[in-house]
Design an enzyme around this catalytic site. Structure first.
Site, PDB file in Angstrom:
ATOM      1  N   ILE A  14       0.827  -1.213   0.000  1.00 26.56           N
ATOM      2  CA  ILE A  14       0.000   0.000   0.000  1.00 26.56           C
ATOM      3  C   ILE A  14       0.860   1.261   0.000  1.00 26.56           C
ATOM      4  O   ILE A  14       0.478   2.265  -0.598  1.00 26.56           O
ATOM      5  CB  ILE A  14      -1.020  -0.002   1.171  1.00 26.56           C
ATOM      6  CG1 ILE A  14      -2.154   0.966   0.864  1.00 26.56           C
ATOM      7  CG2 ILE A  14      -0.379   0.336   2.504  1.00 26.56           C
ATOM      8  CD1 ILE A  14      -2.941   0.637  -0.365  1.00 26.56           C
ATOM      9  N   SER A  36      11.950   0.933   6.252  1.00 29.28           N
ATOM     10  CA  SER A  36      11.464  -0.437   6.054  1.00 29.28           C
ATOM     11  C   SER A  36      12.634  -1.372   6.279  1.00 29.28           C
ATOM     12  O   SER A  36      13.740  -1.109   5.789  1.00 29.28           O
ATOM     13  CB  SER A  36      10.925  -0.589   4.624  1.00 29.28           C
ATOM     14  OG  SER A  36       9.801  -1.406   4.608  1.00 29.28           O
ATOM     15  N   LYS A  91      -5.304   1.801   7.813  1.00 29.94           N
ATOM     16  CA  LYS A  91      -6.340   0.998   8.445  1.00 29.94           C
ATOM     17  C   LYS A  91      -5.851  -0.437   8.586  1.00 29.94           C
ATOM     18  O   LYS A  91      -5.041  -0.870   7.758  1.00 29.94           O
ATOM     19  CB  LYS A  91      -7.669   1.054   7.690  1.00 29.94           C
ATOM     20  CG  LYS A  91      -7.585   0.803   6.193  1.00 29.94           C
ATOM     21  CD  LYS A  91      -7.384  -0.524   5.570  1.00 29.94           C
ATOM     22  CE  LYS A  91      -7.855  -1.810   6.087  1.00 29.94           C
ATOM     23  NZ  LYS A  91      -7.639  -2.916   5.097  1.00 29.94           N
ATOM     24  N   ASP A 169      -9.717  -7.929   7.081  1.00 33.33           N
ATOM     25  CA  ASP A 169      -8.823  -6.860   6.593  1.00 33.33           C
ATOM     26  C   ASP A 169      -9.513  -6.100   5.455  1.00 33.33           C
ATOM     27  O   ASP A 169      -9.617  -4.871   5.524  1.00 33.33           O
ATOM     28  CB  ASP A 169      -7.455  -7.413   6.165  1.00 33.33           C
ATOM     29  CG  ASP A 169      -6.578  -6.322   5.598  1.00 33.33           C
ATOM     30  OD1 ASP A 169      -5.937  -5.597   6.376  1.00 33.33           O
ATOM     31  OD2 ASP A 169      -6.556  -6.150   4.361  1.00 33.33           O
TER      32      ASP A 169
HETATM   33  P1  NAP Z   1       2.701  -5.421   3.119  1.00 32.94           P
HETATM   34  O1  NAP Z   1       2.779  -5.408   1.640  1.00 32.94           O
HETATM   35  O2  NAP Z   1       2.993  -6.676   3.838  1.00 32.94           O
HETATM   36  O3  NAP Z   1       3.658  -4.261   3.629  1.00 32.94           O
HETATM   37  C1  NAP Z   1       3.899  -4.016   4.972  1.00 32.94           C
HETATM   38  C2  NAP Z   1       5.345  -3.549   5.103  1.00 32.94           C
HETATM   39  O4  NAP Z   1       5.586  -3.196   6.460  1.00 32.94           O
HETATM   40  C3  NAP Z   1       6.350  -4.618   4.757  1.00 32.94           C
HETATM   41  O5  NAP Z   1       6.837  -4.362   3.465  1.00 32.94           O
HETATM   42  C4  NAP Z   1       7.438  -4.502   5.824  1.00 32.94           C
HETATM   43  O6  NAP Z   1       8.658  -4.068   5.290  1.00 32.94           O
HETATM   44  C5  NAP Z   1       6.980  -3.337   6.678  1.00 32.94           C
HETATM   45  N1  NAP Z   1       7.250  -3.526   8.099  1.00 32.94           N
HETATM   46  C6  NAP Z   1       6.952  -4.586   8.887  1.00 32.94           C
HETATM   47  N2  NAP Z   1       7.361  -4.346  10.137  1.00 32.94           N
HETATM   48  C7  NAP Z   1       7.938  -3.125  10.137  1.00 32.94           C
HETATM   49  C8  NAP Z   1       8.552  -2.321  11.144  1.00 32.94           C
HETATM   50  N3  NAP Z   1       8.646  -2.725  12.411  1.00 32.94           N
HETATM   51  N4  NAP Z   1       9.030  -1.105  10.780  1.00 32.94           N
HETATM   52  C9  NAP Z   1       8.932  -0.671   9.522  1.00 32.94           C
HETATM   53  N5  NAP Z   1       8.359  -1.393   8.540  1.00 32.94           N
HETATM   54  C10 NAP Z   1       7.863  -2.601   8.845  1.00 32.94           C
HETATM   55  O7  NAP Z   1       1.252  -4.947   3.599  1.00 32.94           O
HETATM   56  P2  NAP Z   1       0.267  -3.895   2.898  1.00 32.94           P
HETATM   57  O8  NAP Z   1      -0.680  -4.614   2.020  1.00 32.94           O
HETATM   58  O9  NAP Z   1       1.014  -2.761   2.338  1.00 32.94           O
HETATM   59  O10 NAP Z   1      -0.601  -3.477   4.174  1.00 32.94           O
HETATM   60  C11 NAP Z   1      -0.082  -2.662   5.195  1.00 32.94           C
HETATM   61  C12 NAP Z   1      -1.258  -2.005   5.899  1.00 32.94           C
HETATM   62  O11 NAP Z   1      -1.995  -1.239   4.953  1.00 32.94           O
HETATM   63  C13 NAP Z   1      -2.238  -3.019   6.500  1.00 32.94           C
HETATM   64  O12 NAP Z   1      -2.756  -2.549   7.692  1.00 32.94           O
HETATM   65  C14 NAP Z   1      -3.339  -3.088   5.449  1.00 32.94           C
HETATM   66  O13 NAP Z   1      -4.601  -3.410   6.019  1.00 32.94           O
HETATM   67  C15 NAP Z   1      -3.338  -1.657   4.923  1.00 32.94           C
HETATM   68  N6  NAP Z   1      -3.874  -1.532   3.571  1.00 32.94           N
HETATM   69  C16 NAP Z   1      -3.492  -2.390   2.574  1.00 32.94           C
HETATM   70  C17 NAP Z   1      -4.071  -2.276   1.312  1.00 32.94           C
HETATM   71  C18 NAP Z   1      -3.691  -3.167   0.165  1.00 32.94           C
HETATM   72  O14 NAP Z   1      -4.370  -3.148  -0.865  1.00 32.94           O
HETATM   73  N7  NAP Z   1      -2.610  -3.943   0.249  1.00 32.94           N
HETATM   74  C19 NAP Z   1      -5.028  -1.298   1.074  1.00 32.94           C
HETATM   75  C20 NAP Z   1      -5.328  -0.396   2.076  1.00 32.94           C
HETATM   76  C21 NAP Z   1      -4.762  -0.533   3.316  1.00 32.94           C
HETATM   77  P3  NAP Z   1       9.835  -4.983   4.721  1.00 32.94           P
HETATM   78  O15 NAP Z   1       9.295  -5.573   3.470  1.00 32.94           O
HETATM   79  O16 NAP Z   1      10.950  -3.992   4.471  1.00 32.94           O
HETATM   80  O17 NAP Z   1      10.158  -5.998   5.774  1.00 32.94           O
END
Ligand code: NAP
Length: 308
Positions: A14, A36, A91, A169
């Site tokens: 995201i 990150s 969120k 989610d």
């Molecule tokens: P994601 O692709 O798994 O990305 C999350 C990132 O957080 C990972 O790349 C990881 O980085 C990083 N991370 C984990 N622990 C961390 C820490 N302690 N400090 C700094 N960075 C850290 O997940 P996502 O889909 O983007 O979702 C993240 C949030 O956004 C969730 O709450 C989700 O509900 C929300 N969201 C997602 C979407 C969607 O379509 N995907 C839409 C709206 C909202 P590394 O890779 O560098 O380890």
């Protein structure tokens, strides 16, 4: 105009798909740094592996956008708020309701803005739907949120862990719209949560709510949907049916259809800027409360194992 320097924390799907483009196309904001643990960052922008490193070595930032999974967000938010930095929470705003209450308190104590963003509320059809519904009598509501988890969350292990919410989610996005547009409060009366034998979070759920006038609201969530995806809300009123489809982007009223380009994240950042300017926070936990209620009151059933 004072530019707001933002550090984006958690460079996953995201952050890269939506936060970085929204920040870089809004002159009110400047992308100052990224954080990150396993990512190399963005060309030309300072990158750190931890938020502590950013706070210790700079560059200076005014605000942090937390795009990590919800389970690790509390400590990061506290560290930023204690520095007086404004915080935008993706969120869901936390892994528990108490965490979010404590963050709100920390923001107030440190004179910082805390914004719990609900991106679906900024979908094009949502604001006009709320206006149309304001004086209507609701008869029943149907929410169908069925998507293919393999397409939308490939390899996201955290989403299946406790605090990751599983099918809630995406489901919480529907609840963020419903709590925004329905004229009456509503509450859970029953739920069934189906969890794969090899996972810790549900893959599907059925929920029944009732609003304060007695109108029934049903919600059907399923992550096993292949083919066409459904992100639909139908609201029957005594004046006809309102439908929101494509996650809130398309609104159909008895009088016709409205569609507008996606501007969810530019809308979120405009709201964040306005909150910072007004020195206020915006933290609406109702969608998370309803999910917590489903975990409190829902029946649990185990279904066949699910592999990505
Ligand atoms: P994601 O692709 O798994 O990305 C999350 C990132 O957080 C990972 O790349 C990881 O980085 C990083 N991370 C984990 N622990 C961390 C820490 N302690 N400090 C700094 N960075 C850290 O997940 P996502 O889909 O983007 O979702 C993240 C949030 O956004 C969730 O709450 C989700 O509900 C929300 N969201 C997602 C979407 C969607 O379509 N995907 C839409 C709206 C909202 P590394 O890779 O560098 O380890």
């Amino acid at each position: 105009m004072t530019v707001i320097r933002v550090g984006v924390v958690g460079l996953g799907k995201i952050a890269r798909d939506q936060h970085l483009p929204a920040i870089q196309s809004d002159p009110v904001f400047e992308l100052a740094a990224t954080v990150s643990p396993d990512d190399h960052g963005v060309t030309g922008i300072t990158h750190h592996q931890t938020l502590s490193a950013l706070l210790a070595s700079g560059p200076e930032v005014d605000a942090i956008a937390l795009c990590t999974p919800p389970q690790v967000r509390f400590d990061l938010a506290v560290a930023a708020l204690e520095r007086g930095l404004h915080v935008f929470l993706e969120k869901p705003p936390g892994a528990t309701l108490t965490e979010v209450a404590l963050l709100e308190q920390a923001a107030a104590e440190n004179g910082a803005t805390l914004f719990a963003g609900w991106h679906s509320r900024f979908a094009a059809g949502v604001a006009p739907a709320k206006v149309w519904l304001a004086d209507k009598r609701i008869e029943r509501v149907s929410i169908v949120w069925r998507e293919d988890v393999r397409v939308w969350h490939p390899g996201q292990a955290w989403i299946w862990e406790p605090g990751g919410l599983g099918v809630f989610d995406p489901g919480i996005n529907a609840l963020s719209i419903a709590t925004e547009i329905l004229p009456n409060a509503f509450f859970l009366s029953a739920a069934t949560l189906w969890t794969p034998a090899n996972r810790k979070a549900p893959i599907a759920a059925e929920l029944s709510f009732r609003d304060t006038t007695g109108a029934p609201i049903t919600m059907d969530l399923d992550w096993r949907q292949t083919g066409p995806q459904s992100w639909d809300i139908a609201i029957e009123t005594t004046a006809g049916t309102l439908s929101l489809s494509k996650g809130g982007a398309v609104l159909t009223l008895p009088t016709g259809e409205l569609y507008a380009e996606d501007r969810e994240y530019s809308g979120l950042y405009a709201r964040f800027a306005a909150l910072i300017d007004g020195r206020v926070s915006e933290v609406d936990v109702r969608p998370l409360q309803l999910v917590a209620d489903a975990y409190l009151r829902g029946r649990r059933q185990t279904v066949e194992a699910f592999e990505d």
